[in-house]
Design an enzyme around this catalytic site. Structure first.
Site, PDB file in Angstrom:
ATOM      1  N   ARG A 103      25.655  18.548  12.164  1.00  0.00           N
ATOM      2  CA  ARG A 103      25.807  17.959  12.950  1.00  0.00           C
ATOM      3  C   ARG A 103      27.747  18.214  12.689  1.00  0.00           C
ATOM      4  NH1 ARG A 103      26.912  12.852   9.697  1.00  0.00           N
ATOM      5  NH2 ARG A 103      25.538  13.430   7.886  1.00  0.00           N
TER       6      ARG A 103
ATOM      7  N   GLY B 218      17.525  25.675  -6.830  1.00  0.00           N
ATOM      8  CA  GLY B 218      18.928  25.188  -6.473  1.00  0.00           C
ATOM      9  C   GLY B 218      19.869  25.995  -5.435  1.00  0.00           C
TER      10      GLY B 218
ATOM     11  N   HIS C 167       5.297  19.931  -8.837  1.00  0.00           N
ATOM     12  CA  HIS C 167       6.372  20.675  -9.059  1.00  0.00           C
ATOM     13  C   HIS C 167       7.591  20.088 -10.377  1.00  0.00           C
ATOM     14  CE1 HIS C 167      10.638  22.777  -8.593  1.00  0.00           C
ATOM     15  NE2 HIS C 167      10.118  24.335  -9.511  1.00  0.00           N
TER      16      HIS C 167
ATOM     17  N   GLU D 259       9.499  19.543 -13.486  1.00  0.00           N
ATOM     18  CA  GLU D 259      10.209  19.698 -14.183  1.00  0.00           C
ATOM     19  C   GLU D 259      11.256  18.494 -14.978  1.00  0.00           C
ATOM     20  OE1 GLU D 259      14.649  19.450 -11.183  1.00  0.00           O
ATOM     21  OE2 GLU D 259      12.982  20.736 -10.700  1.00  0.00           O
TER      22      GLU D 259
ATOM     23  N   HIS E 122     -17.299  -9.080 -14.268  1.00  0.00           N
ATOM     24  CA  HIS E 122     -17.065  -7.554 -13.754  1.00  0.00           C
ATOM     25  C   HIS E 122     -18.643  -6.908 -13.950  1.00  0.00           C
ATOM     26  CE1 HIS E 122     -13.026  -8.417 -11.707  1.00  0.00           C
ATOM     27  NE2 HIS E 122     -13.489  -8.405 -13.298  1.00  0.00           N
TER      28      HIS E 122
END
Length: 469
Positions: free
Chosen positions: A36, A133, A188, A192, A454
């Site tokens: 851009r 990367g 992933h 990491e 409950h």
């Protein structure tokens, strides 16, 4: 005479976009690029070798006009609104059958939404998780694709060619429909986060708990990197610890501010796991630790007010380093186990049909979490595709059982001298919770019945019960 058209277009010439464009072109494919900011495109084009089929363009129309049909366009822009903005700008120049590939860290739900919207116009869409990367993108990344087979087939040759290569094939695969690729990339990134946090805790334990100098710690990690802990993250940990600051001559890590940033994918992993009902406390702890690190001002103030345990471990210092290696190994196994468990659950719930053995295979090269352990993970799922958890695989269960005493010693000793080990501690708690056939959740359910009626189930007969307290 018609101008020669390129095989793929690439939008976004940031660090990853530039690296991928060069990788694609060097592998023999012709690429038209667009950014851009015109100046960025010009700067990128200025030093390009003549041998590369890499064509700069300066408008969306120029980009799309330079592409073979069906057009194939790879977006390397920031996740979120930027992707929708670019898709809107492209929309008037695309034709039925064209393919758009999102190579950013988009949320898998956004990928599924965009894919549905484009499909209504006869356009194809792939969500492509890219890991590795700058270096990986340039030399060979791990590529995790999600979408329809027809869309993937248009770029399969290109993607498998530019991906990292291991002995059993390229580190690239179509992992499932819709958002499957970006889902796998999200998990992933969660793993990491966890592995980096475990490594950081080991560093802190050696530094604060044992009083080791940074150079010594670097040598410990160098030795570990030649063991079963061998991984990309372990290798670059050694590099970071050995690096000297050019201004002060001190180890570089000692002058880096202790505030870890994040782009959100780790947080997405935790949030999505909660939605799936899958516990991933090691990854959660890593996300929380980053958030805590960002509260630097509050921590500085608290450090002057709060007293904690002080001291350095004195006895069995050499033995402790060996214990620490086992604790790191168990915690890393646990991080991968939690990630694979989450992928299995999502595959079922979202009908992705993800092959976990294939995920482990492509993670073995190019990506940030590539590690020796992944070969064993792959073998576990190849031998038993219906394996529900790595803890239930015999060899992993044996390692964890054998190393657990050292794991416990490390967590206990670290806490005794005031060193926080949230990821290693959470991993151990997860292990203990997973191996118990009886947990104290019976009391929790009793309390829920007491204050909210409950109900509960009994151990001695079927059915739902509630007590009049």
């Amino acid at each position: 005479m018609d101008m020669e058209r390129c095989e793929i277009g690439l939008v976004g010439l940031g660090v990853m976009g530039r690296s991928l464009a060069l990788n694609i072109a060097e592998k023999g494919f012709s690429v038209a690029v667009f950014n851009r900011t015109t100046q960025t495109t010009k700067e990128f084009a200025r030093d390009l070798p003549d041998s590369l089929q890499l064509i700069p363009t300066y408008t969306m129309q120029q980009l799309t006009d330079r592409l073979e049909k069906p057009r194939r366009i790879l977006l390397m822009v920031s996740s979120g609104p930027a992707v929708d903005r670019v898709l809107g700008q492209l929309s008037g120049y695309l034709s039925r059958g064209d393919l758009v590939i999102d190579g950013g860290n988009s949320h898998f739900r956004d990928t599924e939404r965009r894919g549905s919207e484009l499909a209504e116009r006869g356009l194809m869409y792939l969500g492509l998780g890219v890991s590795g990367g700058k270096e990986g993108a340039r030399k060979g990344p791990c590529l995790m694709a999600g979408g329809e087979e027809a869309a993937y087939s248009l770029v399969k040759e290109m993607l498998t060619t530019i991906a990292a290569q291991v002995e059993d094939g390229p580190c690239c695969a179509l992992l499932g429909p819709g958002g499957a690729g970006h889902f796998v990339k999200m998990v992933h990134n969660g793993i990491e986060y966890a592995v980096m946090q475990v490594i950081a805790e080991a560093y802190d334990t050696l530094s604060t708990g044992l009083g080791r100098e940074i150079e010594e710690i670097g040598e410990v990690f160098a030795e570990w990197s030649r063991t079963e802990l061998s991984s990309y993250l372990m290798e670059i940990t050694v590099e970071v610890l050995r690096k000297r600051d050019s201004d002060t001559g001190r180890p570089l890590v000692s002058v880096i501010l202790d505030v870890a940033k994040q782009k959100g994918t780790g947080r997405w992993t935790s949030q999505t796991a909660m939605d799936l009902g899958i516990p991933i406390p090691t990854i959660d702890a890593a996300v929380s630790a980053r958030i805590l690190s960002s509260q630097r001002g509050l921590r500085d103030e608290a450090s002057r007010l709060l007293r904690g345990a002080k001291g350095i471990l004195q006895e069995g210092r050499d033995e402790f380093v060996e214990e620490l290696r086992d604790a790191v190994a168990c915690s890393i196994i646990t991080a991968y186990a939690q990630g694979m468990s989450m992928l299995g659950a999502a595959s079922d719930q979202h009908r992705y049909d993800i092959e976990l053995a294939e995920v482990a295979r492509i993670w073995r090269g190019g990506c940030i979490i590539r590690a020796e352990i992944l070969q064993r993970v792959r073998e576990a799922f190849l031998n038993n595709p219906s394996l529900r958890h790595l803890y239930l695989e015999e060899s992993f269960a044996e390692v964890l059982s054998e190393k657990q005493d050292n794991w416990r010693h490390v967590v206990t000793k670290a806490k005794a001298v005031g060193v926080p080990v949230p990821a290693m501690g959470a991993s151990l708690d997860y292990f203990d919770g997973y191996r118990r056939d009886v947990l104290p959740a019976n009391l929790i359910q009793g309390l829920r019945d007491r204050f909210g009626a409950h109900g509960y189930r009994r151990v001695d007969r079927p059915g739902e019960f509630s007590t009049h307290w």
